[in-house]
Design a protein around this motif. Structure first.
Motif, PDB file in Angstrom:
ATOM      1  N   ALA A   1       0.802  -1.223   0.000  1.00 24.94           N
ATOM      2  CA  ALA A   1       0.000   0.000   0.000  1.00 24.94           C
ATOM      3  C   ALA A   1       0.835   1.273   0.000  1.00 24.94           C
ATOM      4  CB  ALA A   1      -0.925   0.018   1.222  1.00 24.94           C
ATOM      5  N   CYS A   2       2.154   1.171   0.051  1.00 27.83           N
ATOM      6  CA  CYS A   2       2.891   2.420   0.244  1.00 27.83           C
ATOM      7  C   CYS A   2       4.053   2.654  -0.711  1.00 27.83           C
ATOM      8  CB  CYS A   2       3.385   2.519   1.679  1.00 27.83           C
ATOM      9  SG  CYS A   2       4.747   1.433   2.081  1.00 27.83           S
ATOM     10  N   ALA A   3       4.580   1.630  -1.355  1.00 25.21           N
ATOM     11  CA  ALA A   3       5.698   1.789  -2.291  1.00 25.21           C
ATOM     12  C   ALA A   3       6.920   2.440  -1.659  1.00 25.21           C
ATOM     13  CB  ALA A   3       5.263   2.580  -3.531  1.00 25.21           C
TER      14      ALA A   3
ATOM     15  N   TYR B   1      15.568  -2.646  -6.989  1.00 29.78           N
ATOM     16  CA  TYR B   1      15.867  -3.242  -8.289  1.00 29.78           C
ATOM     17  C   TYR B   1      16.543  -4.580  -8.038  1.00 29.78           C
ATOM     18  CZ  TYR B   1      15.393   1.709  -9.494  1.00 29.78           C
ATOM     19  OH  TYR B   1      14.939   3.000  -9.612  1.00 29.78           O
ATOM     20  N   ILE B   2      16.114  -5.572  -8.798  1.00 33.17           N
ATOM     21  CA  ILE B   2      16.689  -6.915  -8.643  1.00 33.17           C
ATOM     22  C   ILE B   2      17.879  -7.055  -9.600  1.00 33.17           C
ATOM     23  CG2 ILE B   2      16.175  -9.393  -8.725  1.00 33.17           C
ATOM     24  CD1 ILE B   2      14.419  -7.878  -6.713  1.00 33.17           C
ATOM     25  N   ASN B   3      18.965  -7.582  -9.092  1.00 34.98           N
ATOM     26  CA  ASN B   3      20.126  -7.874  -9.942  1.00 34.98           C
ATOM     27  C   ASN B   3      19.689  -8.767 -11.103  1.00 34.98           C
ATOM     28  OD1 ASN B   3      22.253 -10.023 -10.620  1.00 34.98           O
ATOM     29  ND2 ASN B   3      23.497  -8.397  -9.723  1.00 34.98           N
ATOM     30  N   ASP B   4      20.154  -8.433 -12.309  1.00 33.81           N
ATOM     31  CA  ASP B   4      19.713  -9.130 -13.528  1.00 33.81           C
ATOM     32  C   ASP B   4      19.729 -10.650 -13.405  1.00 33.81           C
ATOM     33  OD1 ASP B   4      19.241  -6.778 -14.737  1.00 33.81           O
ATOM     34  OD2 ASP B   4      21.108  -6.715 -15.906  1.00 33.81           O
ATOM     35  N   GLN B   5      20.766 -11.174 -12.771  1.00 39.22           N
ATOM     36  CA  GLN B   5      20.896 -12.630 -12.683  1.00 39.22           C
ATOM     37  C   GLN B   5      19.842 -13.258 -11.771  1.00 39.22           C
ATOM     38  OE1 GLN B   5      25.012 -13.353 -11.696  1.00 39.22           O
ATOM     39  NE2 GLN B   5      25.586 -12.989 -13.830  1.00 39.22           N
ATOM     40  N   TRP B   6      19.165 -12.441 -10.991  1.00 37.48           N
ATOM     41  CA  TRP B   6      18.180 -12.968 -10.040  1.00 37.48           C
ATOM     42  C   TRP B   6      16.742 -12.704 -10.461  1.00 37.48           C
ATOM     43  CZ3 TRP B   6      19.338 -16.131  -6.059  1.00 37.48           C
ATOM     44  CH2 TRP B   6      20.699 -16.254  -5.735  1.00 37.48           C
TER      45      TRP B   6
ATOM     46  N   ASP C   1      11.327   6.378 -10.599  1.00 35.64           N
ATOM     47  CA  ASP C   1      12.339   5.720 -11.424  1.00 35.64           C
ATOM     48  C   ASP C   1      12.164   4.190 -11.508  1.00 35.64           C
ATOM     49  OD1 ASP C   1      14.522   5.443 -13.055  1.00 35.64           O
ATOM     50  OD2 ASP C   1      16.012   5.716 -11.480  1.00 35.64           O
ATOM     51  N   VAL C   2      11.008   3.779 -11.987  1.00 39.26           N
ATOM     52  CA  VAL C   2      10.713   2.355 -12.099  1.00 39.26           C
ATOM     53  C   VAL C   2      11.420   1.767 -13.321  1.00 39.26           C
ATOM     54  CG1 VAL C   2       8.870   0.649 -12.230  1.00 39.26           C
ATOM     55  CG2 VAL C   2       8.466   2.826 -11.132  1.00 39.26           C
ATOM     56  N   ARG C   3      11.962   0.577 -13.165  1.00 40.30           N
ATOM     57  CA  ARG C   3      12.645  -0.088 -14.277  1.00 40.30           C
ATOM     58  C   ARG C   3      12.090  -1.498 -14.437  1.00 40.30           C
ATOM     59  NH1 ARG C   3      18.558   1.519 -11.862  1.00 40.30           N
ATOM     60  NH2 ARG C   3      18.107   3.740 -11.585  1.00 40.30           N
TER      61      ARG C   3
ATOM     62  N   TYR D   1      19.310  -3.736  -5.484  1.00 43.27           N
ATOM     63  CA  TYR D   1      19.823  -2.370  -5.470  1.00 43.27           C
ATOM     64  C   TYR D   1      18.752  -1.452  -4.892  1.00 43.27           C
ATOM     65  CZ  TYR D   1      23.030  -4.632  -8.694  1.00 43.27           C
ATOM     66  OH  TYR D   1      23.927  -5.501  -9.240  1.00 43.27           O
ATOM     67  N   VAL D   2      19.188  -0.551  -4.037  1.00 42.06           N
ATOM     68  CA  VAL D   2      18.258   0.375  -3.393  1.00 42.06           C
ATOM     69  C   VAL D   2      18.193   1.662  -4.224  1.00 42.06           C
ATOM     70  CG1 VAL D   2      17.744   1.608  -1.246  1.00 42.06           C
ATOM     71  CG2 VAL D   2      18.942  -0.592  -1.160  1.00 42.06           C
ATOM     72  N   PRO D   3      16.991   2.108  -4.599  1.00 45.66           N
ATOM     73  CA  PRO D   3      16.898   3.332  -5.407  1.00 45.66           C
ATOM     74  C   PRO D   3      17.309   4.569  -4.598  1.00 45.66           C
ATOM     75  CG  PRO D   3      14.708   2.402  -5.013  1.00 45.66           C
ATOM     76  CD  PRO D   3      15.682   1.534  -4.300  1.00 45.66           C
ATOM     77  N   ASP D   4      17.579   5.650  -5.306  1.00 44.04           N
ATOM     78  CA  ASP D   4      17.945   6.899  -4.641  1.00 44.04           C
ATOM     79  C   ASP D   4      16.784   7.473  -3.846  1.00 44.04           C
ATOM     80  OD1 ASP D   4      20.581   7.381  -5.042  1.00 44.04           O
ATOM     81  OD2 ASP D   4      20.307   8.303  -7.017  1.00 44.04           O
ATOM     82  N   GLU D   5      15.584   7.294  -4.393  1.00 44.89           N
ATOM     83  CA  GLU D   5      14.406   7.896  -3.760  1.00 44.89           C
ATOM     84  C   GLU D   5      13.286   6.878  -3.688  1.00 44.89           C
ATOM     85  OE1 GLU D   5      12.427  11.961  -4.456  1.00 44.89           O
ATOM     86  OE2 GLU D   5      13.998  11.797  -5.970  1.00 44.89           O
ATOM     87  N   GLN D   6      12.478   6.981  -2.633  1.00 45.51           N
ATOM     88  CA  GLN D   6      11.300   6.109  -2.566  1.00 45.51           C
ATOM     89  C   GLN D   6      10.074   6.932  -2.898  1.00 45.51           C
ATOM     90  OE1 GLN D   6      10.965   2.975  -2.424  1.00 45.51           O
ATOM     91  NE2 GLN D   6      12.715   2.095  -1.399  1.00 45.51           N
TER      92      GLN D   6
END
Lengths: 105, 403
Positions: A45-47, A52-57, A77-79, A100-105
């Motif tokens: 409910a909050c995002a 980001y998940i490492n490509d291999q995972w 910055d959704v990917r 990976y933790v994004p710069d901003e939530q």
């Protein structure tokens, strides 16, 4: 137990032991990983637990569910490899996971 | 620096995390909590904790090792008698006195208890704490009847959890519709219908006048003279801020502990955060007291920064959520004082949203199984947008293109 690596955008990272059944978000908040909050406690409910998940995972972690997708779509910055970490429960298969933790939530 | 926190809920947990994550913090933290549990999340109590899907361990914010590893002293099951602002000490009921340099009040709220005849009979429960909710859960049994007094969020969530557990549930609401205080009529109607479709009986315009029974609850009496037989009842009629400690030491209180935009009280050494505070919100241009996790967490972050002497303004669009059966209600903004609503989508489809406007400006969105509208609403409300009603109702326009 599984080891999860949380990497910040500045490249610093921390390896954390997460209990099987706990979420990637739980592992972060219990170990004071900056940038992951999980305010709603995993209710999707909050995002505030976007990672980001490492490509291999990406494949092993799997895709987001519908409710998660709706929320994620509007996070910062959704990917392609974005997930809400509260929705990823740790299993033995995920031992070694890197997020990976994004710069901003 | 010695930081003392009174109250062991979500805000307390966040202040501890924020301080520990602050590179400049090298003091000590002592938490004094009345409950015997480590800080935990309350929202699941009326949801997954009640149905047994979540355990105490899962609702706990941080495990015991977290506090041990980080040297946080946890004084649980302790009540504070008084705060001495001149001596900068707090005295506990057990006779102990603890000195502080900075004090954080995260005392939260307590349930409003009914003062009607028979209201203290066994079998009448409240949902606010793990202890209270566990006792209620232990009384759950399939086919047993449960009466819920109060059709607000807590009442309806408890009703949904009980119905999911196979119980026969009746909700009594004194107003003409459920959730009257917080949502528009369309949303109330949707929830009443949904509950009824799960065999929950919703009775509106019913005023409870008392409870009868000998050893325990046997029946609930209503103003119209009717009586409803049940041995199990949950009361959900709101909460009261725990501001007495602050009042008693001379801090300003008005429906909560009065703080500024930095979570700072009148006393430079005392901050407060969470449900117990009355604080300014620049987006809505008014002082508010919120009962929500969002406020507990965000205000706690501001309180930690004030403790550290690096104040930053707390000003956020409030958000809330409620899970009932398979339906997720997400609310963003504050709808009080709205003069127009716009419905987007069709309630019969099980997914829709209601936009609340005041003088043309968007002030809140209720999103029912509509995460997109909810997420965009957060940005729109902060930006004080003026939506075009004709575009909002047009579901062929994507959410991102609406405004």
């Amino acid at each position: 137990m599984a080891i999860v690596t949380y990497t910040q955008q500045d490249g610093t990272s921390k390896d954390v032991t997460v209990k099987i059944g706990q979420s990637v978000k739980d592992g972060a908040v219990n170990n004071l990983i900056p940038g992951i909050f999980g305010e709603c406690g995993g209710a999707c409910a909050c995002a505030t637990c976007h990672v980001y998940i490492n490509d291999q995972w990406v494949e092993k972690v799997g895709p987001a569910g519908d409710a998660e997708k709706d929320i994620l779509e509007f996070a910062e910055d959704v990917r392609e490899n974005s997930r809400l970490s509260c929705q990823i429960n740790i299993s033995e298969d995920l031992d070694g996971l890197i997020v990976y933790v994004p710069d901003e939530q | 620096m010695k930081v003392v926190i009174i109250g062991g809920g979500h805000a307390a947990g966040q202040i501890i995390s924020s301080l520990l994550m602050d590179e400049d913090f090298n003091g000590t933290i002592t938490l004094i909590g009345e409950e015997t549990w480590l800080p935990y999340q309350r929202p699941p109590l009326s949801k997954q904790f009640l149905t047994g899907e979540m355990t105490i361990e899962q609702v706990t914010l941080h495990p015991a090792e977290f506090y041990e590893t980080n040297g946080v002293e946890m004084k649980l099951g302790c009540r504070v008698n008084a705060i001495d602002r001149t001596a900068r000490t707090v005295s506990l009921e057990n006779g102990e006195t603890i000195a502080y340099d900075k004090l954080a009040l995260t005392t939260g709220t307590r349930v409003r208890r009914l003062s009607l005849p028979g209201a203290d009979l066994d079998g009448i429960h409240y949902v606010r704490t793990i202890d209270g909710t566990e006792t209620l859960r232990n009384n759950f049994a399939p086919d047993k009847s449960l009466c819920v007094v109060g059709g607000g969020y807590i009442g309806l969530e408890v009703a949904a959890a009980a119905a999911t557990s196979g119980m026969k549930v009746t909700v009594m609401e004194m107003d003409e519709r459920v959730m009257n205080r917080v949502v528009a009529p369309q949303v109330s109607a949707f929830y009443e219908k949904m509950h009824r479709s799960h065999d929950v009986e919703i009775r509106t315009n019913v005023a409870v006048t008392g409870f009868t029974g000998q050893d325990g609850l046997m029946a609930i009496t209503c103003q119209d003279g009717s009586s409803f037989e049940t041995s199990l009842c949950v009361v959900g009629v709101g909460v009261i801020p725990n501001s007495e400690l602050a009042e008693d030491c001379g801090l300003k209180c008005d429906n909560g502990i009065t703080v500024d935009q930095f979570a700072q009280s009148e006393d430079p050494d005392i901050v407060a955060a969470g449900d117990c505070t009355n604080h300014p919100n620049a987006i809505f241009g008014t002082r508010i007291r919120l009962e929500s996790v969002q406020n507990a967490v965000d205000q706690a972050k501001a309180a930690a920064l004030s403790i550290m002497g690096k104040p930053a303004v707390y000003c956020a669009v409030p958000w809330f959520w409620s899970n009932q059966f398979d339906t997720k209600l997400q609310i963003v903004g504050l709808s009080q004082g709205y003069d127009q609503t716009i419905l987007r989508g069709n309630p019969n489809d099980g997914a829709f949203s209601v936009f609340y406007l005041k003088e043309g400006i968007l002030i809140a969105v209720d999103a029912i199984n509509s995460g997109r509208e909810y997420m965009m609403g957060r940005k729109w409300i902060a930006d004080h947008v003026r939506p075009d009603p004709e575009r909002i109702v047009d579901t062929t326009i994507s959410v991102k293109e609406l405004i």
